[in-house]
Each structure stands twice: as structure tokens, then as C-alpha cells.
Scaffold this active site. Structure first.
Site, PDB file in Angstrom:
ATOM      1  N   TRP A  53       0.819  -1.200   0.000  1.00 55.28           N
ATOM      2  CA  TRP A  53       0.000   0.000   0.000  1.00 55.28           C
ATOM      3  C   TRP A  53       0.863   1.264   0.000  1.00 55.28           C
ATOM      4  CZ3 TRP A  53      -3.349   2.605  -1.945  1.00 55.28           C
ATOM      5  CH2 TRP A  53      -4.246   3.484  -1.335  1.00 55.28           C
TER       6      TRP A  53
ATOM      7  N   ARG B 204      12.400  -0.423   4.780  1.00 50.59           N
ATOM      8  CA  ARG B 204      13.196  -0.983   5.874  1.00 50.59           C
ATOM      9  C   ARG B 204      14.395  -1.754   5.335  1.00 50.59           C
ATOM     10  NH1 ARG B 204      12.786  -5.916   8.116  1.00 50.59           N
ATOM     11  NH2 ARG B 204      10.873  -6.303   6.949  1.00 50.59           N
TER      12      ARG B 204
ATOM     13  N   LYS C  50      -4.652   1.232   9.130  1.00 48.38           N
ATOM     14  CA  LYS C  50      -5.963   0.841   9.644  1.00 48.38           C
ATOM     15  C   LYS C  50      -5.776  -0.102  10.825  1.00 48.38           C
ATOM     16  CE  LYS C  50      -8.030   1.422   5.073  1.00 48.38           C
ATOM     17  NZ  LYS C  50      -8.692   0.777   3.923  1.00 48.38           N
TER      18      LYS C  50
ATOM     19  N   ALA D 278      -4.431  -2.759  -2.552  1.00 45.87           N
ATOM     20  CA  ALA D 278      -3.289  -2.087  -3.161  1.00 45.87           C
ATOM     21  C   ALA D 278      -2.982  -2.564  -4.574  1.00 45.87           C
ATOM     22  CB  ALA D 278      -2.057  -2.258  -2.262  1.00 45.87           C
TER      23      ALA D 278
ATOM     24  N   LYS E 105     -13.383  -3.025  10.255  1.00 45.95           N
ATOM     25  CA  LYS E 105     -13.677  -3.854   9.080  1.00 45.95           C
ATOM     26  C   LYS E 105     -12.678  -4.992   8.947  1.00 45.95           C
ATOM     27  CE  LYS E 105     -10.215  -2.348   6.293  1.00 45.95           C
ATOM     28  NZ  LYS E 105      -9.366  -3.015   5.305  1.00 45.95           N
TER      29      LYS E 105
ATOM     30  N   ASP F 257     -15.371  -0.001   2.144  1.00 46.68           N
ATOM     31  CA  ASP F 257     -14.196  -0.734   2.612  1.00 46.68           C
ATOM     32  C   ASP F 257     -14.565  -2.126   3.101  1.00 46.68           C
ATOM     33  OD1 ASP F 257     -11.519  -1.097   3.107  1.00 46.68           O
ATOM     34  OD2 ASP F 257     -11.424   0.218   4.848  1.00 46.68           O
TER      35      ASP F 257
ATOM     36  N   ARG G 137      -5.888  -9.410   2.999  1.00 45.65           N
ATOM     37  CA  ARG G 137      -5.055 -10.155   3.951  1.00 45.65           C
ATOM     38  C   ARG G 137      -5.867 -10.659   5.138  1.00 45.65           C
ATOM     39  NH1 ARG G 137      -0.719  -5.618   4.827  1.00 45.65           N
ATOM     40  NH2 ARG G 137      -2.094  -4.394   3.512  1.00 45.65           N
ATOM     41  N   ASN G 138      -6.797  -9.841   5.591  1.00 47.36           N
ATOM     42  CA  ASN G 138      -7.569 -10.230   6.769  1.00 47.36           C
ATOM     43  C   ASN G 138      -8.549 -11.352   6.449  1.00 47.36           C
ATOM     44  OD1 ASN G 138      -6.870  -8.241   9.090  1.00 47.36           O
ATOM     45  ND2 ASN G 138      -6.962  -6.988   7.261  1.00 47.36           N
TER      46      ASN G 138
END
Length: 354
Positions: free
Chosen positions: A18, A46, A120, A154, A205, A258, A269-270
Site C-alpha cells: 500500500w 526498511r 488501519k 493495493a 472492518k 471498505d 489479507r484479513n
């Protein structure tokens, strides 16, 4: 806030899917040459090898495959270097890691810079929303903090598939300015001043998507999933209203939009994490199989604790947390997902004029 002069630089902190996609959106929006377009978009990664790939090859294969990034986008693995001189700093980090990076960002942050959160999640322990963590740690006004939310899968956006989103800020002029910065041909931002509602919608969500994924893993049908989505949105609205959010936010892109995207898409992913949980994988095994953070697994307990603090009934969140903490066997979750006493459908929701 008055009109802004041209920006020398925008920094995006976090080069996951994202963060990288949003950098692309800003760069594509800047190609329209509107007044105030940034001259440079710098990502902080990173890992040095990802920063080098973005700068030299203009791809981020780890997260976005072979999708090409605009020439205007570069990257560094030095956080201070990325933030220094940026008029806008966009944060795209895992929620539970955010606070640990803000001290270094504070030292490099330009006076008057606007900070934008793409995150989020709810911070565990404090139950603070990301905008609250940012204001606390950076010592800036909440009128200089904006939030971007909505149906933001994304990879679809990186592929330039049309989507709409929301930019929320207490200062409407700041929201409009940030919206202009990310208004690309395929990305249409709307503005909102309900930061609390937009953030709570984006946080909860993810928990609903875990529940829907668990239904998938348990091979439950579309009726079950639709029921969980609808009642999940109702309990999200109850929590947000208790915190001062506005009801109309939840019928818009940050709320319903959303929820639909996150609960319906295999890219979520969730939802993917929930499906693994529903198939009998432990939370630890599920995390190992995911390439990126499923924020719902990290934030669910904090959401439930926040609901308890405000005496808000959230049975779906309760059931998900019980699975994540090992207090409920996943095969027993189906009856608990909708476990409320019989009542009218709209009972418990705040009135419009409250």
C-alpha cells in the site's frame, strides 16, 4: 489552511504494497501538473535491497510484482533522509510498529508539514487510533493530520483499476489539499471531516473480514457471510457513534465500501487470515503463512477492550477474539457470530439526531 506552494518532496514511510502503491498514485497525480504538485516522492523501505530496486529498477517485486513505478519515485533505507525536507509525510507502517518510528520522524519533520496516515489499526495497550498516536508523539495539531481510507486493495490500484477513496481531516482545507495531491486518473478521493468515524471503520472492518474468512474456512455459505458483514457493520457503527463518529460515514466509502472490498476479495489479507483460521490453523501458523501483516489479528483484542470501555455490544468481534486467544474452538464459532438476544434489527443503533 491557505493554498500550498509547490512541494519539493513528499515522503512515504513504508514500502509495502500500500505504501508503494500510494507513492505511485501521488506520482501519477503529479504528472497532471496541477498547482502544488510534488517534485519528488521518496519512499522509506526498511530493507536496503528494496530501496535500491525501487530507485534503480522502478519496481517493488516483493509486493507489486512487475508493475512499473514512475520515474519520480525513489527510495532510501534511511528514515531521516526520507522525511527531511518533506512537506507531506505519509505513514504506511504496521499499526503496532508506528509509535517506535515516530521519535526519529519528529526530529526530521519540517515545521508545518502535514502527516497522512494510511494505517488501519488500533494501538494495543492504549486503544488509540493512529491519528491520536501521531498527534501525541509528533506534538502537532490534529488539523495537520489526515487519514486516507476506503476500498484500498493495493494491487488493484497499482494496476490502475479505478477506485474511489476518502481523505479525512478535521481541517477541511487540508483534506482538500491532500485529496488534490492523490487525485490520479484511476484514483478518486473524496473528502470528509469525520476522522474518528473513518478510522474506526477502517479498523473494525479488518475484524469483520477475519470473521468472514473464518466462515470461508468453515465452508459456510454466502447467507452466513452476508449476515456477518451486515451485523458487523452495525456493531462498527455503534462503536464509532460512542466515540463521536458520524453515522453517514458508514454508508460511504470508508464504511460500507471498505467492508465490501475487504470481506469479498481474495486479495484481502484479513479475509485470507480468517480463512486459514477457519481451516484450523493456529494464529501463529496463520501469521507464518502471510507475507504481510493482517491488522485485524493485531487489533481485534484492542477493539474489543475499547468496546467494553464504552459499553458497546460487539458479538462478532467477541467471537473473533475468542478464537484468536484460544478460548473458542473455531468449529464452534458459527453460532456465536450472530449470538444476540432477539430484538428489532435497528435497535441499539444511535438516532440520527443524537
Amino acid at each position: 489552511m491557505t493554498a500550498k506552494p509547490p512541494l519539493p518532496k513528499i515522503a512515504v514511510v513504508g514500502a509495502g504494497s500500500w505504501g508503494t502503491t500510494f507513492a505511485k498514485v501521488i506520482a501519477d497525480a503529479a504528472s497532471g501538473e496541477f498547482e502544488g504538485a510534488p517534485e519528488q516522492i521518496v519512499l522509506w523501505a526498511r530493507r536496503a535491497e528494496i530501496a535500491e530496486e525501487i530507485t534503480q529498477q522502478h519496481t517493488n517485486a516483493t509486493y507489486l510484482g512487475d508493475i512499473a513505478l514512475p520515474e519520480r519515485v525513489s527510495a532510501t533505507d534511511q528514515l531521516t533522509e526520507a522525511v527531511t525536507g518533506a512537506g507531506v509525510v505519509v505513514l504506511a507502517l504496521p499499526a503496532q510498529n508506528l509509535r517506535g518510528h515516530l521519535a526519529e520522524i519528529r526530529e526530521a519533520l519540517a515545521p508545518g508539514a502535514v502527516v497522512v496516515s494510511l494505517i488501519k489499526g488500533l494501538e494495543r495497550g492504549t486503544h488509540l487510533r493512529m491519528s491520536e498516536v501521531i498527534v501525541t508523539e509528533l506534538g502537532i495539531s490534529d488539523e495537520h493530520v489526515a487519514v486516507v481510507s476506503g476500498p484500498n486493495l493495493a494491487v488493484e490500484i497499482a494496476r490502475e483499476e479505478p477506485t474511489a477513496s476518502v481523505v479525512a481531516c478535521r481541517d477541511e482545507a487540508v483534506a482538500e489539499w491532500i485529496a488534490a495531491l492523490c487525485s490520479a486518473r484511476y484514483f478518486r478521493p473524496y473528502t470528509n471531516t469525520d476522522v474518528t468515524g473513518v478510522e474506526i471503520a477502517g479498523i473494525v472492518k479488518n475484524v469483520i473480514a477475519l470473521a468472514v474468512g473464518i466462515c470461508d474456512g468453515q465452508q459456510l455459505g454466502d447467507n452466513s457471510k452476508a449476515s456477518v458483514i451486515t451485523r458487523g457493520l452495525a456493531e462498527t457503527t455503534r462503536l464509532a457513534a460512542a466515540l463521536g463518529g458520524r453515522l453517514e460515514t458508514f454508508s460511504g466509502l470508508a464504511g460500507l465500501g471498505d467492508v465490501v472490498a475487504t470481506c469479498a476479495s481474495p486479495l484481502s489479507r484479513n479475509r485470507s487470515a480468517g480463512r486459514l483460521l477457519g481451516q484450523g490453523y493456529s494464529p501463529e501458523e496463520t501469521t507464518q503463512q502471510l507475507t504481510q501483516t493482517a491488522e485485524g489479528m493485531k487489533s481485534a483484542a484492542a477493539v474489543l477492550e475499547l468496546a467494553h470501555e464504552h459499553q458497546v455490544d460487539m458479538p462478532i468481534a467477541e467471537a473473533v477474539v475468542a478464537v484468536l486467544t484460544g478460548k473458542l474452538a473455531v468449529e464452534n464459532i458459527a453460532t456465536l457470530l450472530l449470538a444476540r438476544e432477539l430484538k428489532a434489527e435497528q435497535e441499539g443503533l444511535p438516532d440520527e439526531d443524537e
